[in-house]
Design an enzyme around this catalytic site. Structure first.
Site, short mmCIF file in Angstrom:
data_model
loop_
_atom_site.label_atom_id
_atom_site.label_comp_id
_atom_site.label_asym_id
_atom_site.label_seq_id
_atom_site.Cartn_x
_atom_site.Cartn_y
_atom_site.Cartn_z
N TYR A 4 -23.14 -77.09 28.02
CA TYR A 4 -24.09 -77.28 26.92
C TYR A 4 -23.42 -77.19 25.55
O TYR A 4 -23.66 -78.01 24.69
CB TYR A 4 -25.22 -76.25 27.00
CG TYR A 4 -26.20 -76.57 28.12
CD1 TYR A 4 -27.28 -77.40 27.88
CD2 TYR A 4 -26.00 -76.09 29.40
CE1 TYR A 4 -28.16 -77.73 28.89
CE2 TYR A 4 -26.87 -76.42 30.43
CZ TYR A 4 -27.95 -77.24 30.17
OH TYR A 4 -28.81 -77.59 31.18
N ARG A 15 -31.13 -84.13 40.84
CA ARG A 15 -30.81 -82.77 41.25
C ARG A 15 -32.09 -81.93 41.20
O ARG A 15 -32.74 -81.83 40.15
CB ARG A 15 -29.75 -82.16 40.34
CG ARG A 15 -29.43 -80.76 40.74
CD ARG A 15 -28.36 -80.09 39.91
NE ARG A 15 -28.37 -78.68 40.26
CZ ARG A 15 -28.04 -77.70 39.45
NH1 ARG A 15 -27.63 -77.95 38.22
NH2 ARG A 15 -28.12 -76.45 39.86
N GLU A 63 -25.54 -71.48 38.38
CA GLU A 63 -25.09 -70.63 37.29
C GLU A 63 -25.06 -69.15 37.62
O GLU A 63 -25.81 -68.35 37.05
CB GLU A 63 -25.97 -70.87 36.06
CG GLU A 63 -25.97 -72.31 35.61
CD GLU A 63 -26.54 -72.51 34.21
OE1 GLU A 63 -27.20 -71.59 33.71
OE2 GLU A 63 -26.30 -73.57 33.63
N GLU A 74 -25.20 -80.31 35.00
CA GLU A 74 -26.17 -80.26 33.89
C GLU A 74 -25.43 -80.50 32.58
O GLU A 74 -24.32 -79.99 32.39
CB GLU A 74 -26.84 -78.88 33.78
CG GLU A 74 -27.81 -78.55 34.85
CD GLU A 74 -28.41 -77.16 34.68
OE1 GLU A 74 -28.49 -76.65 33.55
OE2 GLU A 74 -28.78 -76.57 35.71
N TRP A 84 -29.67 -82.61 32.04
CA TRP A 84 -30.75 -81.63 32.05
C TRP A 84 -31.62 -81.94 30.84
O TRP A 84 -31.18 -81.76 29.73
CB TRP A 84 -30.21 -80.19 31.97
CG TRP A 84 -31.37 -79.23 32.08
CD1 TRP A 84 -32.17 -78.77 31.07
CD2 TRP A 84 -31.89 -78.68 33.30
NE1 TRP A 84 -33.15 -77.98 31.57
CE2 TRP A 84 -33.01 -77.90 32.93
CE3 TRP A 84 -31.54 -78.78 34.64
CZ2 TRP A 84 -33.77 -77.21 33.87
CZ3 TRP A 84 -32.29 -78.09 35.57
CH2 TRP A 84 -33.39 -77.31 35.18
N HIS A 110 -32.03 -71.42 42.63
CA HIS A 110 -32.00 -71.55 41.17
C HIS A 110 -32.83 -70.40 40.59
O HIS A 110 -33.89 -70.60 39.99
CB HIS A 110 -32.54 -72.92 40.75
CG HIS A 110 -32.16 -73.34 39.36
ND1 HIS A 110 -31.47 -74.50 39.09
CD2 HIS A 110 -32.37 -72.76 38.14
CE1 HIS A 110 -31.27 -74.62 37.78
NE2 HIS A 110 -31.81 -73.58 37.19
N PHE A 152 -36.21 -79.89 26.75
CA PHE A 152 -34.92 -80.47 27.13
C PHE A 152 -35.07 -81.86 27.74
O PHE A 152 -34.08 -82.48 28.12
CB PHE A 152 -34.23 -79.58 28.18
CG PHE A 152 -33.42 -78.44 27.62
CD1 PHE A 152 -32.06 -78.56 27.41
CD2 PHE A 152 -34.03 -77.23 27.31
CE1 PHE A 152 -31.31 -77.50 26.91
CE2 PHE A 152 -33.28 -76.16 26.81
CZ PHE A 152 -31.93 -76.31 26.60
N GLU A 187 -38.90 -73.29 30.21
CA GLU A 187 -37.54 -72.91 29.83
C GLU A 187 -37.38 -71.38 29.83
O GLU A 187 -37.09 -70.77 28.82
CB GLU A 187 -37.20 -73.57 28.49
CG GLU A 187 -35.80 -73.34 27.95
CD GLU A 187 -34.67 -73.61 28.92
OE1 GLU A 187 -34.78 -74.51 29.76
OE2 GLU A 187 -33.68 -72.88 28.84
N TRP A 188 -37.62 -70.77 30.98
CA TRP A 188 -37.39 -69.35 31.21
C TRP A 188 -37.94 -68.48 30.08
O TRP A 188 -39.11 -68.58 29.76
CB TRP A 188 -35.89 -69.09 31.46
CG TRP A 188 -35.33 -70.02 32.50
CD1 TRP A 188 -34.41 -71.01 32.30
CD2 TRP A 188 -35.64 -70.09 33.91
NE1 TRP A 188 -34.13 -71.67 33.48
CE2 TRP A 188 -34.87 -71.12 34.48
CE3 TRP A 188 -36.49 -69.36 34.76
CZ2 TRP A 188 -34.93 -71.46 35.84
CZ3 TRP A 188 -36.55 -69.69 36.12
CH2 TRP A 188 -35.77 -70.72 36.63
N ASN A 247 -21.91 -77.00 34.55
CA ASN A 247 -22.99 -77.26 33.59
C ASN A 247 -22.41 -76.98 32.22
O ASN A 247 -21.89 -75.88 31.98
CB ASN A 247 -24.17 -76.30 33.80
CG ASN A 247 -24.80 -76.43 35.18
OD1 ASN A 247 -24.45 -77.33 35.95
ND2 ASN A 247 -25.71 -75.54 35.49
C1 BGC Z 1 -30.14 -73.74 33.62
C2 BGC Z 1 -31.48 -74.39 33.48
C3 BGC Z 1 -31.95 -74.27 32.03
C4 BGC Z 1 -30.95 -74.98 31.15
C5 BGC Z 1 -31.30 -75.00 29.69
C6 BGC Z 1 -29.21 -73.96 32.47
O1 BGC Z 1 -28.63 -72.75 32.12
O2 BGC Z 1 -29.57 -74.06 34.85
O3 BGC Z 1 -32.36 -73.78 34.37
O4 BGC Z 1 -33.22 -74.76 31.85
O5 BGC Z 1 -29.70 -74.37 31.27
O6 BGC Z 1 -31.32 -73.74 29.15
#
Ligand code: BGC
Length: 526
Positions: free
Chosen positions: A347, A111, A203, A419, A470, A157, A486, A477-478, A345
């Site tokens: 987490y 992806r 997202e 993700e 991911w 994105h 990650f 990482e933003w 996605n």
């Molecule tokens: C996002 C990714 C980000 C990942 C880990 C997701 O929210 O799509 O760009 O790196 O989470 O934080």
């Protein structure tokens, strides 16, 4: 850790019994004794994920224009941990090397996203198309296909071309709808002959909430009353709904453009949503229990239900009143059933506490859903486990519960996990290659989540058809810059961005090494 291992063993044993032969009314799971690709329905796709801004770098090459995150990190360095995406992990130049990593993992798919500012450097076709940018993605896609890796492409994105920010504030203006459609149409026409899986938006919840309600991500907007946010402008509890409204209309337009694209036939388009799972803060409190459905309507239904029914979840309308914009009947028509699959996605999870008395003078998205997010339960338990270097709690049960919830609430549609992954951060001293590649916590996270997904598919009969980790590589990482890692591969930022295989990569490779890759199944058997 011993307890965790014990639990995992127990669950793996359960596998032996649940891996029962097919039932006519759900996914077909072969019997298996050890969790691997071979435990999953035939044709199931496994891959890894990235996003253009987080990996590409090369921000001034091939006529690429500036994008929102380039400018944001330069103007507000502290909001990006004093780092930028200028070089990132240099995927722009090293993609061939990285495709060999994907291949060595035995993965089926990748992806990626297209950086809008590489294709339309100034945001609109009339202002010029970068042929070098267009060619870059052709080369990348061709190289993936040549190596037997199926590309899944995200159209957006989070990296809005800066010129559209300067001209009309990007997604805050409805003018984005037309410009986004033009861009999406362009990439569908260009790559739709060879790319069959598309995600319009990554997202939407994070983009609208983090960017325009709490100011944590670009463009960093929020009201003054948002604590410690240091925003430069904005209106919490308002802009976030406006941005999503424009984004949803842009999605519907892109979806229509895709359906009109002749060479795209046979392809699928969806959105990658990013819900958490919620548990009630107090299991004995009915209000907390009831708050979960509401929390999910706001976090997930906001964008998912709207692309199914053609309008926002009724609960959002009831609570938000005039703050939630209205769709015209034409817009509703275009939004209805405007996705071919549900991208998710996942987490982590969190406790949800019901809020009785919101502070109406300070509207905020989370408060609007009449909940408070709590890391601890009423009796002081954490949700799942969280290693000290972990970015978020590890709660695989939440993944399974979420999948079951989506199946039951949204009519058993096809779901793809776009993700899933584990983030960790080290102190500057401990961030060494040796420590980074010994990522046993990530391996554990993946085992648990793959097992939870397996149970969702094979016991709960949720129609999940693909899964992406991911991320392939550590990357930008933003707001956390390069501090949060990650990747399945460690990037040595101090040493020529060298890639190093982590324990988690070895695990995924072994997991995928068993069973039959979808590309090896004869077409008429699929
Ligand atoms: C996002 C990714 C980000 C990942 C880990 C997701 O929210 O799509 O760009 O790196 O989470 O934080």
């Amino acid at each position: 850790m011993a307890l965790q291992k014990f639990l995992l063993l127990g669950l793996l044993l359960v596998l032996t019994f649940v891996g029962s032969p097919a039932t006519a009314d759900g996914p077909v799971c072969p019997p298996s004794t050890k969790l691997s690709r071979a435990s999953f329905p035939e044709g199931f796709i496994f891959g890894t994920a990235t996003a253009a801004f987080q990996v590409e770098g090369a921000i001034n090459e091939g006529c690429r224009g500036p994008s929102l995150w380039d400018v944001y990190c330069k103007r507000h360095p502290q909001k990006c941990s004093n780092q930028t995406g200028d070089v990132a992990v240099d995927f722009f130049h090293r993609y061939k090397e990285d495709i060999q990593l994907m291949k060595s993992l035995n993965s089926d798919a990748f992806r990626m996203s297209i950086a809008w500012s590489r294709i339309f450097p100034h945001g609109r076709k009339e202002k010029g198309v970068s042929q070098a940018g267009v060619q870059f993605y052709h080369d990348l896609i061709d190289e993936l296909l040549k190596n037997g890796i199926t590309p899944f492409v995200t159209v957006f994105h989070w990296d809005t071309p800066q010129d559209l920010e300067d001209e009309y504030q990007g997604f805050l203006s409805e003018r984005i709808v037309k410009d986004f459609r033009e861009y999406a149409e362009f990439v569908f026409q260009e790559y739709g002959g060879k790319v069959k899986h598309w995600i319009t938006f990554n997202e939407p919840w994070v983009f609208a909430h983090a960017g325009y309600d709490v100011g944590k991500k670009a463009p960093g907007r929020c009201s003054d009353y948002v604590k410690d946010a240091n925003c430069t402008g904005g209106r919490s509890g308002h802009e976030t709904y406006l941005v999503s409204h424009n984004l949803l209309n842009a999605h519907a337009e892109a979806y229509e453009a895709f359906k009109n694209c002749v060479k795209c036939k046979g392809g699928k388009v969806g959105i990658a949503h990013s819900p958490a799972w919620f548990e009630p803060k107090d299991f004995n409190n009915k209000n907390d229990a009831d708050s979960i459905g509401r929390a999910l309507d706001f976090m997930l239904g906001w964008h998912l239900e709207t692309t199914i029914s053609g309008d926002y979840p009724p609960r959002m309308r009831e609570i938000l009143g005039y703050r939630l914009p209205q769709f015209s009947s034409e817009q509703k028509r275009k939004l209805k059933n405007s996705a071919d699959f549900i991208g998710l996605n996942y987490y982590s999870s969190i406790f949800s506490e019901h809020v009785d008395q919101p502070d109406h003078s300070k509207p905020l998205f989370k408060q609007d859903s009449l909940i408070v997010w709590k890391p601890k339960s009423a009796d002081n338990y954490s949700i799942g486990s969280q290693p000290s270097t972990g970015a978020l709690p590890v709660y695989a049960q939440g993944f399974r519960k979420l999948l079951k919830y989506v199946k039951e609430k949204y009519g058993n549609q096809e779901i793809m996990i776009m993700e899933n992954g584990y983030g960790e951060h080290f102190t500057d001293d401990s961030d060494t290659v040796e420590v980074g590649i010994a990522d046993h916590n990530r391996k554990y996270y993946l085992q648990r989540h793959l097992l939870a997904m397996y149970e969702a598919i094979c016991i709960d009969k949720v129609n999940v058809t693909g899964y992406f980790i991911w991320s392939l590589l550590d990357n930008f990482e933003w707001e956390n810059g390069y501090k949060h890692r990650f990747g399945l591969y460690y990037i040595d930022y101090k040493n020529n961005l060298t890639r190093h295989e982590k324990e988690s990569a070895k695990y995924y490779k072994e997991f995928l090494g068993q069973g039959v890759r979808p590309s090896l199944i004869k077409r008429d058997e699929l």
